[in-house]
Design an enzyme around this catalytic site. Structure first.
Site, PDB file in Angstrom:
ATOM      1  N   TYR A  86       0.799  -1.222   0.000  1.00  0.00           N
ATOM      2  CA  TYR A  86       0.000   0.000   0.000  1.00  0.00           C
ATOM      3  C   TYR A  86       0.836   1.279   0.000  1.00  0.00           C
ATOM      4  O   TYR A  86       0.356   2.320  -0.442  1.00  0.00           O
ATOM      5  CB  TYR A  86      -0.917   0.025   1.222  1.00  0.00           C
ATOM      6  CG  TYR A  86      -1.976  -1.045   1.263  1.00  0.00           C
ATOM      7  CD1 TYR A  86      -3.283  -0.781   0.860  1.00  0.00           C
ATOM      8  CD2 TYR A  86      -1.683  -2.331   1.709  1.00  0.00           C
ATOM      9  CE1 TYR A  86      -4.266  -1.765   0.905  1.00  0.00           C
ATOM     10  CE2 TYR A  86      -2.652  -3.315   1.753  1.00  0.00           C
ATOM     11  CZ  TYR A  86      -3.936  -3.031   1.353  1.00  0.00           C
ATOM     12  OH  TYR A  86      -4.910  -4.010   1.398  1.00  0.00           O
ATOM     13  N   ASN A 156      -7.347   3.654  -3.707  1.00  0.00           N
ATOM     14  CA  ASN A 156      -7.900   2.585  -2.869  1.00  0.00           C
ATOM     15  C   ASN A 156      -9.060   3.137  -2.037  1.00  0.00           C
ATOM     16  O   ASN A 156      -8.864   4.035  -1.213  1.00  0.00           O
ATOM     17  CB  ASN A 156      -6.838   2.028  -1.929  1.00  0.00           C
ATOM     18  CG  ASN A 156      -7.406   0.976  -0.982  1.00  0.00           C
ATOM     19  OD1 ASN A 156      -7.910  -0.049  -1.420  1.00  0.00           O
ATOM     20  ND2 ASN A 156      -7.343   1.232   0.325  1.00  0.00           N
ATOM     21  N   GLU A 157     -10.260   2.637  -2.299  1.00  0.00           N
ATOM     22  CA  GLU A 157     -11.445   2.972  -1.508  1.00  0.00           C
ATOM     23  C   GLU A 157     -11.647   4.480  -1.360  1.00  0.00           C
ATOM     24  O   GLU A 157     -12.080   4.959  -0.314  1.00  0.00           O
ATOM     25  CB  GLU A 157     -11.388   2.306  -0.139  1.00  0.00           C
ATOM     26  CG  GLU A 157     -11.483   0.793  -0.197  1.00  0.00           C
ATOM     27  CD  GLU A 157     -11.768   0.144   1.146  1.00  0.00           C
ATOM     28  OE1 GLU A 157     -11.644   0.826   2.193  1.00  0.00           O
ATOM     29  OE2 GLU A 157     -12.136  -1.046   1.159  1.00  0.00           O
ATOM     30  N   ASP A 198     -16.271  -2.249  -1.390  1.00  0.00           N
ATOM     31  CA  ASP A 198     -17.456  -3.005  -1.814  1.00  0.00           C
ATOM     32  C   ASP A 198     -18.711  -2.297  -1.296  1.00  0.00           C
ATOM     33  O   ASP A 198     -19.339  -2.735  -0.335  1.00  0.00           O
ATOM     34  CB  ASP A 198     -17.373  -4.436  -1.292  1.00  0.00           C
ATOM     35  CG  ASP A 198     -18.437  -5.344  -1.910  1.00  0.00           C
ATOM     36  OD1 ASP A 198     -18.956  -4.985  -2.984  1.00  0.00           O
ATOM     37  OD2 ASP A 198     -18.730  -6.397  -1.324  1.00  0.00           O
ATOM     38  N   ARG A 203     -21.496  -0.233  -6.393  1.00  0.00           N
ATOM     39  CA  ARG A 203     -20.421  -1.130  -6.845  1.00  0.00           C
ATOM     40  C   ARG A 203     -20.425  -1.268  -8.363  1.00  0.00           C
ATOM     41  O   ARG A 203     -19.390  -1.137  -9.023  1.00  0.00           O
ATOM     42  CB  ARG A 203     -20.577  -2.509  -6.207  1.00  0.00           C
ATOM     43  CG  ARG A 203     -19.508  -3.511  -6.622  1.00  0.00           C
ATOM     44  CD  ARG A 203     -19.890  -4.944  -6.237  1.00  0.00           C
ATOM     45  NE  ARG A 203     -20.364  -5.072  -4.897  1.00  0.00           N
ATOM     46  CZ  ARG A 203     -21.624  -5.402  -4.573  1.00  0.00           C
ATOM     47  NH1 ARG A 203     -22.520  -5.635  -5.524  1.00  0.00           N
ATOM     48  NH2 ARG A 203     -21.989  -5.509  -3.315  1.00  0.00           N
ATOM     49  N   GLU A 258      -8.806  -7.240  -1.674  1.00  0.00           N
ATOM     50  CA  GLU A 258      -8.804  -7.675  -0.279  1.00  0.00           C
ATOM     51  C   GLU A 258      -9.957  -8.652  -0.105  1.00  0.00           C
ATOM     52  O   GLU A 258     -11.044  -8.425  -0.624  1.00  0.00           O
ATOM     53  CB  GLU A 258      -9.010  -6.506   0.707  1.00  0.00           C
ATOM     54  CG  GLU A 258      -7.925  -5.452   0.728  1.00  0.00           C
ATOM     55  CD  GLU A 258      -8.260  -4.288   1.666  1.00  0.00           C
ATOM     56  OE1 GLU A 258      -9.288  -4.371   2.387  1.00  0.00           O
ATOM     57  OE2 GLU A 258      -7.518  -3.296   1.677  1.00  0.00           O
ATOM     58  N   TYR A 289      -6.460 -10.429   3.015  1.00  0.00           N
ATOM     59  CA  TYR A 289      -6.102  -9.379   3.971  1.00  0.00           C
ATOM     60  C   TYR A 289      -5.948 -10.026   5.344  1.00  0.00           C
ATOM     61  O   TYR A 289      -6.897 -10.593   5.855  1.00  0.00           O
ATOM     62  CB  TYR A 289      -7.211  -8.326   4.003  1.00  0.00           C
ATOM     63  CG  TYR A 289      -6.842  -7.061   4.749  1.00  0.00           C
ATOM     64  CD1 TYR A 289      -6.109  -6.063   4.113  1.00  0.00           C
ATOM     65  CD2 TYR A 289      -7.217  -6.886   6.070  1.00  0.00           C
ATOM     66  CE1 TYR A 289      -5.772  -4.900   4.789  1.00  0.00           C
ATOM     67  CE2 TYR A 289      -6.885  -5.735   6.745  1.00  0.00           C
ATOM     68  CZ  TYR A 289      -6.163  -4.742   6.114  1.00  0.00           C
ATOM     69  OH  TYR A 289      -5.820  -3.593   6.778  1.00  0.00           O
TER      70      TYR A 289
END
Length: 442
Positions: A86, A156-157, A198, A203, A258, A289
Site C-alpha cells: 500500500y 484505494n477505496e 465493496d 459497486r 482484499e 487481507y
C-alpha cells in the site's frame, strides 16, 4: 597470449553473469480480454496484502530488504504468486527485495498513493494537482523496470459510500494520467486500475464507470475489497454467485484486492470458489487481507522484531490454497473484452453528472515529456493543498500517448534496475580479442 586469455575469461564471465541475472526475471503480466496472462498462460492472483506496521507505522516494506527476504519464505510456504503493498518510499532503493520476490515467483501489485500524496475524498479538486502527480509518476519510474511489477493501483477505496461517488472523475483522471505517463515514457505496458470498496449502492456503477469512455480513459482492470464471505459460508450464501452473474459481461479483468472476513473464525472457503470454474470466467483471483497482525486482527503471522510466528489462520489458508488448483486452460475467459456504457447520474447513490474528466493540471504536463524526476518520498511536505489544481475538463482522447518517450520501447522491462547489461562488455571484449588474434597472425 596471457592478455588474450584474460580478456576471453572476462567475456565468458560477463556473458554468464548476464545470463544468470536475466534468468531470474519473471515474464511481465499482460491483459488479454477480461483476464491476465503470463505469456500464453492464464494468470490468477494468489496473494496477500503486505504492509507490516499497518497504517500506524508508515514504512516501505520493499525497501526493507532483510524483512522482505524473511517474509518471502512464508509467502513461498503459502504458495503465493503476488503481494499487494500500500505504501512505498519513492526515494528508496528496492532492487534487493524485488529481485528476491522475482526469484520466488512473486509479483508486486502496488498502490502509488501515500498518506501525504493522495486524493482527498471530501474535496478532490485541490488535491488533484501537479505535486501529487509528480509523486505518483516518480513511483512509476522506480518500479516500471521490474518485470515482476504486475500492476499499479491508482487509488484505494476513495469512494467509500454513496456521497463520495462524486470523486469518481478524479480517480479516473489519475488512472488516465498514469497510463499516459507509462506510454509517453516508452515503458512496457503495465496495467493500471482502481481498488474499490465493496459499496453495495454503487459497486456496479463504479465498475462500469472505470471501463467506459474513450480508450485512453478506461482502466486496464477493476478490483474491489470484498468481505461478504464470512464463515461459515458458501458461494451462494455469501452472494458471490450473484456478483459473478452481475459481472459476466464486464470487459476488464476483475480480482479481489482484499478478502477474508474475520467476523468469525476464518475457514478460508473462498479459494475453493475463487479458483474454480464457478468464477474463473469473470474473476482472476484475489489477495487475502492481510499478512501481518495489526490492530484489526486480520493477520496471518505475528512479527516481533526479526522473528515471525505463524498464527492459526496461516495454516488454514495454506491448506485452502494448496487444496485448490486453478482451472485448466484459459478458465473460460472473454478474449474480446470491451467497454461499458457510462452509468447515468442517480441520486443519492451515483453523483457523477458528466462523463467528462478533469484535465491534467498544467504544471504536470511537463512530466509527460521530461519525466518526473526525484520523488518526494515519505518525508515530503505533502500535496493535498499544494496548489496548481486542474482548472477545466479534458477533451475526450487527450490522454492518449503523445510521444514514445526517451527510454526505448521495452528497454526497461528487459533488465531489472539492479542489473546492467553485460552485452556491451562482451561485444567490446570480442572486438579486442579479434583484433589481438588478428595482430598475432600478422
Amino acid at each position: 597470449m596471457k592478455t588474450t586469455a584474460a580478456v576471453l575469461s572476462l567475456a565468458a564471465l560477463s556473458a554468464g553473469s548476464a545470463l544468470k541475472q536475466r534468468a531470474t526475471s519473471l515474464p511481465a503480466i499482460e491483459v488479454k480480454g477480461n483476464a491476465f496472462f503470463a505469456g500464453s498462460d492464464r494468470f490468477y492472483v494468489r496473494g496477500v496484502d503486505y504492509q507490516p506496521g499497518g497504517s500506524s507505522d508508515v514504512a516501505d516494506p520493499i525497501a526493507d530488504a532483510d524483512g522482505c527476504k524473511r517474509d518471502i519464505e512464508y509467502f513461498k510456504e503459502l504458495g503465493l504468486n503476488a503481494i499487494r503493498v500500500y505504501t512505498i518510499d519513492n526515494t528508496a532503493e528496492h532492487d534487493e527485495c524485488m529481485n528476491a520476490l522475482a526469484d520466488a515467483g512473486i509479483y508486486l501489485i502496488l498502490d502509488v498513493n501515500t498518506p501525504k500524496y493522495s486524493l482527498n475524498r471530501a474535496d478532490p479538486n485541490p488535491s488533484y494537482n501537479a505535486d501529487y502527480l509528480q509523486s505518483l509518476f516518480a513511483t512509476v519510474d522506480k518500479f516500471q523496470g521490474y518485470t515482476n511489477t504486475m500492476a499499479f493501483f491508482s487509488g484505494n477505496e476513495v469512494i467509500n459510500d454513496p456521497e463520495t461517488s462524486a470523486t469518481a472523475p478524479y480517480i479516473k483522471a489519475v488512472t488516465r494520467d498514469l497510463r499516459q505517463y507509462i506510454r509517453n515514457r516508452g515503458y512496457r505496458t503495465i496495467p493500471v486500475g482502481y481498488s474499490a470498496a465493496d459499496v453495495a449502492e454503487n459497486r456496479m456503477e463504479t465498475a462500469q464507470y472505470m471501463n467506459c469512455g474513450t480508450d485512453d480513459e478506461r482502466s486496464d482492470f477493476f478490483a474491489f475489497n470484498d468481505y461478504s464471505w464470512c464463515d461459515p459460508s458458501t458461494f451462494t450464501t455469501s452472494g458471490w454467485d450473484e456478483k459473478v452473474k452481475n459481472f459476466t459481461d464486464y470487459g476488464l479483468p476483475i480480482f479481489l484486492s482484499e478478502y477474508g472476513c474475520n467476523t468469525n473464525t476464518r475457514e478460508f472457503g473462498e479459494p475453493a470458489s475463487l479458483y474454480s470454474t464457478d468464477m474463473s470466467s469473470v474473476y482472476s483471483g484475489g489477495l487475502v487481507y492481510e499478512y501481518s497482525q495489526e490492530p484489526s486482527n486480520y493477520g496471518l503471522v505475528e512479527i516481533s522484531g526479526d522473528s515471525v510466528s505463524p498464527l492459526p489462520d496461516f495454516d488454514v489458508l495454506k491448506s485452502a490454497l494448496a487444496g485448490t488448483s486453478s482451472p485448466e486452460g484459459d478458465g473460460g475467459y472473454n478474449p474480446t473484452g470491451g467497454a461499458s456504457d457510462c452509468p447515468a447520474y442517480s441520486s443519492p447513490n451515483w453523483l457523477v453528472k458528466s462523463d467528462a474528466l478533469p484535465s491534467i493540471p498544467d504544471g504536470a504536463k511537463k512530466y509527460m515529456t521530461a519525466g518526473a524526476g526525484t520523488g518526494p518520498g515519505l518525508a515530503g511536505a505533502g500535496s493535498q493543498n499544494a496548489g496548481g489544481a486542474s482548472t477545466g475538463t479534458a477533451t475526450a482522447g487527450s490522454g492518449a500517448a503523445t510521444n514514445t518517450g526517451s527510454s526505448g520501447t521495452n528497454a526497461a522491462g528487459i533488465l531489472r534496475p539492479s542489473e546492467f547489461s553485460f552485452a556491451p562488455l562482451v561485444c567490446a571484449a570480442v572486438v579486442v580479442v579479434s583484433s589481438m588474434l588478428g595482430a598475432s597472425l600478422l
